[in-house]
Scaffold this motif. Sequence first.
Motif, PDB file in Angstrom:
ATOM      1  N   TYR A 119     -19.439  -3.574 -27.618  1.00  0.00           N
ATOM      2  CA  TYR A 119     -20.894  -2.532 -27.940  1.00  0.00           C
ATOM      3  C   TYR A 119     -22.097  -3.037 -27.123  1.00  0.00           C
ATOM      4  O   TYR A 119     -22.737  -2.373 -26.151  1.00  0.00           O
ATOM      5  CB  TYR A 119     -21.038  -2.551 -29.096  1.00  0.00           C
ATOM      6  N   SER A 120     -21.887  -4.265 -26.814  1.00  0.00           N
ATOM      7  CA  SER A 120     -23.036  -4.790 -26.003  1.00  0.00           C
ATOM      8  C   SER A 120     -22.900  -4.977 -24.526  1.00  0.00           C
ATOM      9  O   SER A 120     -23.711  -4.964 -23.816  1.00  0.00           O
ATOM     10  CB  SER A 120     -23.580  -6.453 -26.720  1.00  0.00           C
ATOM     11  N   THR A 121     -21.538  -4.950 -24.305  1.00  0.00           N
ATOM     12  CA  THR A 121     -21.266  -5.000 -22.524  1.00  0.00           C
ATOM     13  C   THR A 121     -21.251  -3.436 -22.339  1.00  0.00           C
ATOM     14  O   THR A 121     -21.640  -3.266 -21.059  1.00  0.00           O
ATOM     15  CB  THR A 121     -19.913  -5.389 -22.593  1.00  0.00           C
ATOM     16  N   LEU A 122     -21.002  -2.449 -22.847  1.00  0.00           N
ATOM     17  CA  LEU A 122     -21.126  -1.065 -22.723  1.00  0.00           C
ATOM     18  C   LEU A 122     -22.534  -0.612 -21.937  1.00  0.00           C
ATOM     19  O   LEU A 122     -22.500  -0.086 -20.786  1.00  0.00           O
ATOM     20  CB  LEU A 122     -20.888  -0.209 -23.583  1.00  0.00           C
ATOM     21  N   PRO A 123     -23.565  -0.957 -22.436  1.00  0.00           N
ATOM     22  CA  PRO A 123     -24.761  -0.441 -21.652  1.00  0.00           C
ATOM     23  C   PRO A 123     -25.273  -1.264 -20.422  1.00  0.00           C
ATOM     24  O   PRO A 123     -25.841  -0.915 -19.486  1.00  0.00           O
ATOM     25  CB  PRO A 123     -26.021  -0.822 -22.526  1.00  0.00           C
ATOM     26  N   ASN A 124     -24.225  -2.412 -20.248  1.00  0.00           N
ATOM     27  CA  ASN A 124     -24.588  -3.142 -18.749  1.00  0.00           C
ATOM     28  C   ASN A 124     -23.292  -2.744 -17.850  1.00  0.00           C
ATOM     29  O   ASN A 124     -23.469  -2.875 -16.697  1.00  0.00           O
ATOM     30  CB  ASN A 124     -24.340  -4.807 -19.128  1.00  0.00           C
ATOM     31  N   ALA A 125     -22.340  -2.053 -18.410  1.00  0.00           N
ATOM     32  CA  ALA A 125     -21.207  -1.460 -17.520  1.00  0.00           C
ATOM     33  C   ALA A 125     -21.507  -0.125 -16.978  1.00  0.00           C
ATOM     34  O   ALA A 125     -21.133   0.345 -15.989  1.00  0.00           O
ATOM     35  CB  ALA A 125     -19.860  -1.575 -18.156  1.00  0.00           C
ATOM     36  N   TYR A 126     -22.385   0.766 -18.097  1.00  0.00           N
ATOM     37  CA  TYR A 126     -22.446   2.105 -17.744  1.00  0.00           C
ATOM     38  C   TYR A 126     -23.805   2.591 -17.746  1.00  0.00           C
ATOM     39  O   TYR A 126     -24.458   2.057 -18.637  1.00  0.00           O
ATOM     40  CB  TYR A 126     -21.522   2.834 -18.647  1.00  0.00           C
ATOM     41  N   ALA A 127     -24.228   3.337 -16.829  1.00  0.00           N
ATOM     42  CA  ALA A 127     -25.551   4.233 -17.292  1.00  0.00           C
ATOM     43  C   ALA A 127     -25.158   5.182 -18.296  1.00  0.00           C
ATOM     44  O   ALA A 127     -26.011   5.261 -19.334  1.00  0.00           O
ATOM     45  CB  ALA A 127     -25.875   4.988 -15.868  1.00  0.00           C
TER      46      ALA A 127
END
Length: 430
Positions: A119-127
Amino acid sequence: MSTLNSSHLLLAAGTAADWSSATGLEESVLIRWIGPHTCLHADKENFVDAATNIAAIHNTATFVASAVFLEKSPVQAAALARESLVSIQPALRMITTDGGTQEGPGYWTYQSRALATLYSTLPNAYATPPMAMPSPAKMSNYVLNSTGPDNLPVPFADADPNPLSPLMPAWDAYARKAPAVAAWVARELKAKPDAHLMWWWTPSTSVPAKVSSLYPQTGLAALHLPGGTATLKGGDNAANHAHLDLGSVSFYRRGVQWSVDPGGEKGSPPGYYSEPTRWNYWKTKTASHSTLMIGANNQPRSAKAATTLVNATTASVNLVGALPGTTSASRTVVHGSTSMAIKDVVRSDSALPLTWQWVTDAAVSINPDTKRVVLRKNGQTAYIRFEGVPAGAVLTAAPAPETSSTGAVLTVVKLSMPNVTSLNLTSIVW
């Protein structure tokens, strides 16, 4: 190396890449770890598409690895990341629908680091993520309100009585700016420091008082009063890691847990994770739980029991599926300020041998004539008395064949009731 071990290594390597160079590691990652993971997806293995903690960990590892180690192959990275997010959906629904999981609190914690990383990686991987992801907010409710005054969950299924992980609540508090959840996380950080919790620091208020709650998919009702908690277990005996424990109760009062779930077997004894040999182990059997059963028989493996929160002090579970031969069967728990009452109402067209059970690590003494039980532990005393005992019932107390998951010596109190067609039994614990 198993793919589960490689999943943990992928998560560690992907996280470490934020601080140190991964040069020289790429070949091992691609060939030894990511390669076998892509085969799991290609073969539609349940390691990646089932509603289990194992699928949550595998898919998170694959997603993180695609984001970190496939930068030179963006098309393949995007495809593998998306496949991971598609495959993980059943596992996410299992743990986010009501915040708990039928696999028990041990596996809730076991997958929490992976899910917090996802969940914490998602906003760093996708707009914008390629698909909607379920909110983890109910997981925060679960840590706040499924536990007792000692902050420990009832260790149903293959679980030990250990605190729940604060990692997912930490991310949830950070993402939603939830100060009450952040207060609970801050308390856990003081007890057991973890770098993830410091990354996701969120301004906090105070830990809220516990609220009686129902987790219908998990099959757990928790009834709270100041200084005391009672729980009632329903759910699905066919769930991964489940025990045959429908109708089990717990009662925490005066600093003591008076009804003990024995937890799971230590290690991986032969056949423990296989059908049908799993049900030869005492801790998985109905006989090791504080519930109602037919004679000494296990509940059916296929049995389910819907749990209802009647009000803030009362919960009920439908046990017809757990008690073959009955036409109706319910167990209702009323958690009052001075006592807990368990009301068992059973009807059957033909006489059945019913057994009422209470499993405890307290010292036990009984009066078979008056049907009274005295429990003593840590300088405290609790009592059990019965109303509506059918003729011919026999009260006994005997050492359990095994210790609890913490090594405590257990005693099984039984009220054996032969030839029952109509039962209206109330057990009062105070």
